[in-house]
Motif scaffolding. Sequence first.
Motif, PDB file in Angstrom:
ATOM      1  N   ARG A   1      52.657  44.565  46.736  1.00 15.45           N
ATOM      2  CA  ARG A   1      51.371  45.136  47.138  1.00 15.45           C
ATOM      3  C   ARG A   1      50.412  45.363  45.976  1.00 15.45           C
ATOM      4  NH1 ARG A   1      53.903  49.655  51.271  1.00 15.45           N
ATOM      5  NH2 ARG A   1      54.677  48.154  52.799  1.00 15.45           N
ATOM      6  N   SER A   2      50.931  45.789  44.825  1.00 12.79           N
ATOM      7  CA  SER A   2      50.035  46.223  43.744  1.00 12.79           C
ATOM      8  C   SER A   2      49.583  45.096  42.824  1.00 12.79           C
ATOM      9  CB  SER A   2      50.704  47.318  42.909  1.00 12.79           C
ATOM     10  OG  SER A   2      51.779  46.787  42.162  1.00 12.79           O
TER      11      SER A   2
ATOM     12  N   VAL B   1      47.869  54.949  40.211  1.00 10.13           N
ATOM     13  CA  VAL B   1      49.041  54.073  40.174  1.00 10.13           C
ATOM     14  C   VAL B   1      49.556  53.909  41.598  1.00 10.13           C
ATOM     15  CG1 VAL B   1      51.399  53.783  39.315  1.00 10.13           C
ATOM     16  CG2 VAL B   1      49.672  54.865  37.863  1.00 10.13           C
ATOM     17  N   TYR B   2      49.655  52.677  42.069  1.00 12.63           N
ATOM     18  CA  TYR B   2      50.156  52.469  43.431  1.00 12.63           C
ATOM     19  C   TYR B   2      51.616  52.899  43.523  1.00 12.63           C
ATOM     20  CZ  TYR B   2      51.819  50.558  47.731  1.00 12.63           C
ATOM     21  OH  TYR B   2      52.402  50.452  48.971  1.00 12.63           O
TER      22      TYR B   2
ATOM     23  N   TRP C   1      45.889  48.256  47.139  1.00 11.20           N
ATOM     24  CA  TRP C   1      46.426  48.263  48.501  1.00 11.20           C
ATOM     25  C   TRP C   1      45.449  49.011  49.406  1.00 11.20           C
ATOM     26  CZ3 TRP C   1      49.521  45.338  51.005  1.00 11.20           C
ATOM     27  CH2 TRP C   1      50.076  45.742  52.213  1.00 11.20           C
ATOM     28  N   PRO C   2      44.878  48.334  50.390  1.00  9.51           N
ATOM     29  CA  PRO C   2      43.898  48.983  51.274  1.00  9.51           C
ATOM     30  C   PRO C   2      44.482  50.216  51.972  1.00  9.51           C
ATOM     31  CG  PRO C   2      43.997  46.610  51.658  1.00  9.51           C
ATOM     32  CD  PRO C   2      45.138  46.942  50.741  1.00  9.51           C
ATOM     33  N   GLY C   3      43.707  51.277  52.005  1.00  9.73           N
ATOM     34  CA  GLY C   3      44.123  52.489  52.711  1.00  9.73           C
ATOM     35  C   GLY C   3      45.062  53.393  51.927  1.00  9.73           C
ATOM     36  N   TYR C   4      45.342  53.042  50.671  1.00 12.80           N
ATOM     37  CA  TYR C   4      46.283  53.845  49.877  1.00 12.80           C
ATOM     38  C   TYR C   4      45.807  55.287  49.735  1.00 12.80           C
ATOM     39  CZ  TYR C   4      48.861  55.588  45.805  1.00 12.80           C
ATOM     40  OH  TYR C   4      49.627  56.360  44.949  1.00 12.80           O
ATOM     41  N   HIS C   5      44.548  55.487  49.374  1.00 10.14           N
ATOM     42  CA  HIS C   5      44.052  56.847  49.136  1.00 10.14           C
ATOM     43  C   HIS C   5      43.940  57.645  50.437  1.00 10.14           C
ATOM     44  CE1 HIS C   5      42.876  54.698  45.416  1.00 10.14           C
ATOM     45  NE2 HIS C   5      43.374  55.801  44.894  1.00 10.14           N
TER      46      HIS C   5
END
Length: 200
Positions: free
Chosen positions: A48-49, A92-93, A140-144
């Motif tokens: 993902r990252s 950091v993912y 990665w979309p939507g991580y936050h």
Amino acid sequence: MREAIEARVGFFVKNGLLAKVPSPWQVKVGWMAMLPITLSESARERERSRRTWLGQVPVRVPLQVLYNPRQLIADTGLANEPRQIVRHVISVYHEDAFLGYDLQLLQSHPGGLALLRREAERVASGETRWAPLLSRLVGWPGYHEGLIALADRAERFEYPDPLDLDRRFASLVGFAELCASMPDWPAREFYGFDLDRLAR
């Protein structure tokens, strides 16, 4: 370090998730076991990252350190301030399965999870000037947005499932249990004279 261990790990002893607080020596030994995990990533995280140029380690790590200089020092995070931990998490993912550790670190600080929620909201909404960079760094979309929900659940002592990851390193509670199971350094009395026994 002893005060930091007492504060961070002691929080979970008080809340019934742990039986005891490990000693500083036990934490140091446990940290050596955890270091390879800290300096690597799961297969899911890698998938993902690393989907963008900014997600490549030689590019992203200098930017992450510029954003949060404390990240240059790899350690347990027990002595870190909440702001430093939050900056680490939002730059950091982490797959959800690994986030239990940082969520519990923040939970042990008064207002720590609220700070994570607030800063993740600022990134997700684009309110902070760092938002474009941070979104691209984690890749990665939507991580936050996901961090906001995870912070809310952690307030209720609900943490992400570690899935197939080593549970000893996927949460602070798991790490503290590992540390407490390690042999401890002999007490100071071991090194002195035992005059009571000598007199017998």
